[in-house]
Design a protein around this motif. Sequence first.
Motif, short mmCIF file in Angstrom:
data_model
loop_
_atom_site.label_atom_id
_atom_site.label_comp_id
_atom_site.label_asym_id
_atom_site.label_seq_id
_atom_site.Cartn_x
_atom_site.Cartn_y
_atom_site.Cartn_z
N GLY A 27 29.31 11.75 78.34
CA GLY A 27 29.90 10.42 78.50
C GLY A 27 29.97 9.66 77.18
O GLY A 27 31.00 9.05 76.86
N ILE A 28 28.89 9.71 76.40
CA ILE A 28 28.89 9.01 75.12
C ILE A 28 29.82 9.73 74.14
O ILE A 28 30.57 9.11 73.37
N GLY A 29 29.77 11.06 74.19
CA GLY A 29 30.53 11.87 73.23
C GLY A 29 32.03 11.59 73.27
O GLY A 29 32.68 11.53 72.23
N GLY A 30 32.57 11.41 74.48
CA GLY A 30 34.01 11.16 74.60
C GLY A 30 34.40 9.88 73.87
O GLY A 30 35.43 9.83 73.19
N ALA A 55 21.33 9.77 68.78
CA ALA A 55 21.02 8.90 69.92
C ALA A 55 19.99 9.57 70.82
O ALA A 55 19.62 9.03 71.86
N THR A 56 19.56 10.76 70.44
CA THR A 56 18.58 11.47 71.27
C THR A 56 17.32 11.74 70.46
O THR A 56 16.43 10.92 70.41
N THR A 57 17.30 12.91 69.80
CA THR A 57 16.12 13.33 69.06
C THR A 57 15.77 12.33 67.96
O THR A 57 16.65 11.93 67.20
N TYR A 101 29.75 25.37 71.68
CA TYR A 101 28.34 25.54 71.30
C TYR A 101 27.68 26.69 72.06
O TYR A 101 26.62 27.16 71.68
N ARG A 102 28.34 27.16 73.12
CA ARG A 102 27.73 28.26 73.87
C ARG A 102 27.95 29.60 73.18
O ARG A 102 27.22 30.56 73.41
N THR A 103 28.97 29.67 72.33
CA THR A 103 29.30 30.95 71.71
C THR A 103 29.24 30.93 70.19
O THR A 103 29.21 31.99 69.56
N THR A 157 31.50 19.48 69.28
CA THR A 157 31.00 20.61 70.06
C THR A 157 31.27 20.32 71.54
O THR A 157 31.02 19.23 72.04
N ALA A 158 31.82 21.32 72.21
CA ALA A 158 32.10 21.19 73.64
C ALA A 158 32.22 22.59 74.22
O ALA A 158 32.69 23.51 73.54
N SER A 159 31.79 22.77 75.46
CA SER A 159 31.99 24.06 76.11
C SER A 159 33.35 24.03 76.81
O SER A 159 34.04 23.01 76.83
N LEU A 210 28.97 1.37 74.43
CA LEU A 210 28.17 0.65 73.43
C LEU A 210 27.31 1.61 72.61
O LEU A 210 27.15 1.45 71.40
N THR A 211 26.76 2.64 73.27
CA THR A 211 25.95 3.61 72.53
C THR A 211 26.83 4.33 71.50
O THR A 211 26.44 4.51 70.34
N ALA A 212 28.04 4.70 71.94
CA ALA A 212 28.96 5.37 71.01
C ALA A 212 29.31 4.45 69.85
O ALA A 212 29.26 4.84 68.68
#
Length: 291
Positions: free
Chosen positions: A145-148, A222-224, A184-186, A164-166, A122-124
């Motif tokens: 979980g939401i990102g998928g 959905a965060t900041t 996003y790590r690199t 973005t995914a590691s 639902l958030t997605a």
Amino acid sequence: MPSVHLMQSARIHRHGDPSVIRVDDVPVPVPGSGEVLIRVEANSFNPTETALRSGFLAELFPVELPYALGWDVAGTVDGDPVIGWLDGGAASEFAVAPADRLVAAPTTIPLAEAAALPLAGLTAWQTVEDITAGERVLVNGAGGGIGGFAVQLAKHAGAHVIATASARSAEAVRGYGADEIIDYRTTPLDAAGPVDVVINLVPVASETLFPLLDKGGRVISATTPVPADGRHVLARNDPAQLAELVRLVDQGVLRVGVTGSHPLTGLAEVHRASEAGLVHGKVVIRPASPR
Ligand SMILES: NC(=O)c1ccc[n+]([C@@H]2O[C@H](COP(=O)([O-])OP(=O)(O)OC[C@H]3O[C@@H](n4cnc5c(N)ncnc54)[C@H](OP(=O)(O)O)[C@@H]3O)[C@@H](O)[C@H]2O)c1
């Protein structure tokens, strides 16, 4: 005296670190007017529950203690498979809920996996709902979980999706249909090039997101919290939308990825792992077979 049936329920009696989670023997709840009793097949863990447990959310979402954990449920009501987003109590052998909060579970995936769908799905949905075909969309935090679900729903809307995914989540995110993946790590986020929409699912400062936009683009977070020219999503429990998500699952449009399954007694460990950044994707929590 009538005999009281007991069940196991993961509860907190006070706020604090994951050790405050206890699996208690409590009476099986009795449904009130308009409510039904759910025999729980699985609950799924949502990282926001760590903030509720710790007390970080106490002002925003005060709860009465002891509080039974677990928002996402998959189970059966009189033998019929259902899923839903509860106010708590899904990390238990049985739970009660207003009947109109529940929807028929997908028929094409195992019931326990369907527990991963309600809150994250639902958030997605509510995050991507205004995306249109052809837009370049950056999903920041696609490994979660939401990102998928967000990647899949944005693709279904016809967007070009950059995620973005590691390394640990890249393959799953590609499988969800992402056209491009940025580790996003690199790699800095502006490697995405200008985009029409940033879907933000990571607690990063919104100032870092607006420069990624093409002219007229928008940030949906959905965060900041975002300034007035962005959109902040606070997910709503919407059973009609959840039924639509179930339909997409059964049509083979939406995949429900589950990366782990743990017993009720393992819930505290899942909270620890989540706070250490070790949980990715959706994990389900399964009670022992109800007695
Ligand atoms: N607004 C609302 O109503 C609402 C509702 C539910 C949740 N939320 C919030 O939404 C956020 C996402 O929830 P979730 O359930 O999807 O969380 P989650 O499953 O715990 O997401 C964790 C994932 O975030 C990714 N990640 C971590 N740091 C990152 C970074 N710097 N850049 C890109 N990806 C990063 C990791 O991906 P990799 O595996 O690729 O490393 C990790 O797998 C949480 O902050 C949650 O509190 C908001």
